[in-house]
Design an enzyme around this catalytic site. Sequence first.
Site, PDB file in Angstrom:
ATOM      1  N   GLY A  37      -8.697  12.751   6.116  1.00 14.10           N
ATOM      2  CA  GLY A  37      -9.843  12.606   7.023  1.00 14.10           C
ATOM      3  C   GLY A  37      -9.946  11.048   7.026  1.00 14.10           C
ATOM      4  N   ALA A  43       0.919  -1.115   0.252  1.00 10.41           N
ATOM      5  CA  ALA A  43       0.011  -0.039   0.090  1.00 10.41           C
ATOM      6  C   ALA A  43       0.885   1.256   0.255  1.00 10.41           C
ATOM      7  CB  ALA A  43      -0.749   0.112   1.180  1.00 10.41           C
ATOM      8  N   ASN A  69      -1.895  -7.405  -2.386  1.00 13.87           N
ATOM      9  CA  ASN A  69      -1.359  -6.541  -3.676  1.00 13.87           C
ATOM     10  C   ASN A  69       0.013  -6.384  -3.947  1.00 13.87           C
ATOM     11  OD1 ASN A  69      -1.506  -4.104  -5.486  1.00 13.87           O
ATOM     12  ND2 ASN A  69      -0.258  -3.312  -3.923  1.00 13.87           N
ATOM     13  N   ALA A  95       3.922 -17.313 -10.548  1.00  8.03           N
ATOM     14  CA  ALA A  95       3.163 -16.527  -9.392  1.00  8.03           C
ATOM     15  C   ALA A  95       1.689 -16.187  -9.533  1.00  8.03           C
ATOM     16  CB  ALA A  95       4.198 -15.585  -8.641  1.00  8.03           C
ATOM     17  N   LYS A  96       1.780 -15.538 -10.516  1.00 12.49           N
ATOM     18  CA  LYS A  96       0.450 -14.740 -10.683  1.00 12.49           C
ATOM     19  C   LYS A  96      -0.662 -15.950 -11.035  1.00 12.49           C
ATOM     20  CE  LYS A  96       1.373 -10.486  -9.772  1.00 12.49           C
ATOM     21  NZ  LYS A  96       1.104 -10.016  -8.490  1.00 12.49           N
ATOM     22  N   SER A 111      -2.393 -10.653 -12.530  1.00 11.50           N
ATOM     23  CA  SER A 111      -1.920  -9.950 -13.713  1.00 11.50           C
ATOM     24  C   SER A 111      -2.202 -10.790 -14.875  1.00 11.50           C
ATOM     25  CB  SER A 111      -0.363  -9.891 -13.740  1.00 11.50           C
ATOM     26  OG  SER A 111       0.051  -9.492 -14.769  1.00 11.50           O
ATOM     27  N   TYR A 141       7.219 -14.401 -12.864  1.00 13.97           N
ATOM     28  CA  TYR A 141       5.955 -13.615 -12.353  1.00 13.97           C
ATOM     29  C   TYR A 141       4.868 -14.208 -12.966  1.00 13.97           C
ATOM     30  CZ  TYR A 141       3.531  -9.324 -12.283  1.00 13.97           C
ATOM     31  OH  TYR A 141       2.522  -8.093 -12.248  1.00 13.97           O
TER      32      TYR A 141
HETATM   33  P1  NAP Z   1       4.888  -0.946  -7.165  1.00 14.04           P
HETATM   34  O1  NAP Z   1       4.377   0.453  -7.769  1.00 14.04           O
HETATM   35  O2  NAP Z   1       6.232  -1.425  -7.659  1.00 14.04           O
HETATM   36  O3  NAP Z   1       4.555  -1.147  -5.735  1.00 14.04           O
HETATM   37  C1  NAP Z   1       4.844  -2.347  -5.076  1.00 14.04           C
HETATM   38  C2  NAP Z   1       4.254  -2.179  -3.691  1.00 14.04           C
HETATM   39  O4  NAP Z   1       4.514  -3.498  -3.229  1.00 14.04           O
HETATM   40  C3  NAP Z   1       5.313  -1.310  -2.918  1.00 14.04           C
HETATM   41  O5  NAP Z   1       4.368  -0.581  -2.019  1.00 14.04           O
HETATM   42  C4  NAP Z   1       6.253  -2.199  -2.104  1.00 14.04           C
HETATM   43  O6  NAP Z   1       6.738  -1.642  -0.836  1.00 14.04           O
HETATM   44  C5  NAP Z   1       5.530  -3.533  -1.956  1.00 14.04           C
HETATM   45  N1  NAP Z   1       6.201  -4.612  -1.893  1.00 14.04           N
HETATM   46  C6  NAP Z   1       7.347  -5.143  -2.714  1.00 14.04           C
HETATM   47  N2  NAP Z   1       7.852  -6.102  -2.237  1.00 14.04           N
HETATM   48  C7  NAP Z   1       7.216  -6.106  -0.908  1.00 14.04           C
HETATM   49  C8  NAP Z   1       7.683  -7.102   0.345  1.00 14.04           C
HETATM   50  N3  NAP Z   1       8.538  -8.051   0.058  1.00 14.04           N
HETATM   51  N4  NAP Z   1       7.035  -6.872   1.397  1.00 14.04           N
HETATM   52  C9  NAP Z   1       6.365  -5.744   1.749  1.00 14.04           C
HETATM   53  N5  NAP Z   1       5.942  -5.027   0.740  1.00 14.04           N
HETATM   54  C10 NAP Z   1       6.461  -5.079  -0.680  1.00 14.04           C
HETATM   55  O7  NAP Z   1       3.738  -1.938  -7.977  1.00 14.04           O
HETATM   56  P2  NAP Z   1       2.117  -1.943  -8.537  1.00 14.04           P
HETATM   57  O8  NAP Z   1       2.399  -1.713 -10.106  1.00 14.04           O
HETATM   58  O9  NAP Z   1       1.476  -0.787  -7.743  1.00 14.04           O
HETATM   59  O10 NAP Z   1       1.751  -3.298  -8.484  1.00 14.04           O
HETATM   60  C11 NAP Z   1       1.094  -3.617  -7.594  1.00 14.04           C
HETATM   61  C12 NAP Z   1       0.578  -5.077  -7.566  1.00 14.04           C
HETATM   62  O11 NAP Z   1      -0.137  -5.340  -8.897  1.00 14.04           O
HETATM   63  C13 NAP Z   1       1.793  -6.116  -8.045  1.00 14.04           C
HETATM   64  O12 NAP Z   1       1.319  -7.447  -7.278  1.00 14.04           O
HETATM   65  C14 NAP Z   1       1.844  -6.414  -9.424  1.00 14.04           C
HETATM   66  O13 NAP Z   1       2.324  -7.583  -9.685  1.00 14.04           O
HETATM   67  C15 NAP Z   1       0.438  -6.151  -9.903  1.00 14.04           C
HETATM   68  N6  NAP Z   1       0.426  -5.707 -11.097  1.00 14.04           N
HETATM   69  C16 NAP Z   1       0.834  -4.507 -11.534  1.00 14.04           C
HETATM   70  C17 NAP Z   1       0.691  -4.107 -12.990  1.00 14.04           C
HETATM   71  C18 NAP Z   1       1.241  -2.917 -13.587  1.00 14.04           C
HETATM   72  O14 NAP Z   1       1.209  -2.787 -14.721  1.00 14.04           O
HETATM   73  N7  NAP Z   1       1.481  -1.998 -12.755  1.00 14.04           N
HETATM   74  C19 NAP Z   1       0.283  -4.911 -13.953  1.00 14.04           C
HETATM   75  C20 NAP Z   1      -0.345  -6.346 -13.414  1.00 14.04           C
HETATM   76  C21 NAP Z   1      -0.395  -6.707 -12.063  1.00 14.04           C
HETATM   77  P3  NAP Z   1       7.679  -0.371  -0.766  1.00 14.04           P
HETATM   78  O15 NAP Z   1       7.056   0.804  -1.220  1.00 14.04           O
HETATM   79  O16 NAP Z   1       7.968  -0.444   0.590  1.00 14.04           O
HETATM   80  O17 NAP Z   1       8.795  -0.498  -1.844  1.00 14.04           O
END
Ligand code: NAP
Length: 249
Positions: free
Chosen positions: A54, A14, A90, A158-159, A142, A155
Amino acid sequence: MLTYNNRTALVTGAGRGIGKAIAETLAKNGVTVICVSKSADSCGAAAAAITAAGGKARALAVDVSDGAAIAKAAEALLAEVPVIDILVNNAGITRDGLLFRMSDADWNDVISTNLTSCFHWTKHLARPMTRARWGRIVNITSVSGIMGNAGQANYSAAKAGMIGLTKSLAREFAGRSVTVNAVAPGFIKTDMTTEFVTKPELAAKILEVVPLKRFGEAADIANMCAYLCSEESGYVTGQVFTVDGGMAM
Ligand code: NAP
């Protein structure tokens, strides 16, 4: 209008991107949100922004690739509140590379952070939900887990694993009115995709296969999650919702 009855949610990842948008959207609807991320700064800033707007939020730094750390965090939380009603798994990472160049560490880190973390969080938080006869679990998978993607064997595995987990747990928990669903984003503008989105040639190539001809916003995923976490989604379970501009249809 969706209703939430002052529930409590835990959202992993988050601190940034999609997870931050999910936490903010739930908080705007009166849900108390526990913002989990790896770095204390990241989840701290996200929780502070929600509180300043808020909403009700707190930060919790947990490395979700560490099962023992999840157990400790969940135990501490459940000593304070009887149930966390909503769990959004997430947090995720990528370590892309073609198979012959993929190291064991790249494989294991992606599986433990994206998939095994869901097993651990759900194992600890779902029991009180089943006792309460109400719960919502949303796993952020994903389109890579549905379609596969060259260079993302770790990846995609995992997904895809998250989808199997979602469907099995939906069946296990259905009798207790705890729903389990997955959301499969396509290309969403976050730190994870900066590399693709900001290079014009690469971006244009990707958008050729996206019928809606744009990258998604984190809010597009948050809006789907908001429905799946609401009272109104109670008859929906074991499903995978793609939010991808039509890419995987
Ligand atoms: P992001 O911007 O890279 O953010 C990832 C978040 O996950 C960050 O808050 C990070 O923590 C946290 N995280 C990573 N490794 C962690 C760990 N070992 N322990 C605790 N927290 C961890 O990624 P996003 O694009 O928002 O992606 C969110 C989800 O959507 C993921 O599961 C990703 O695979 C999926 N997704 C994303 C896309 C896309 O296009 N962006 C597409 C398909 C699926 P920190 O802030 O502390 O680093």
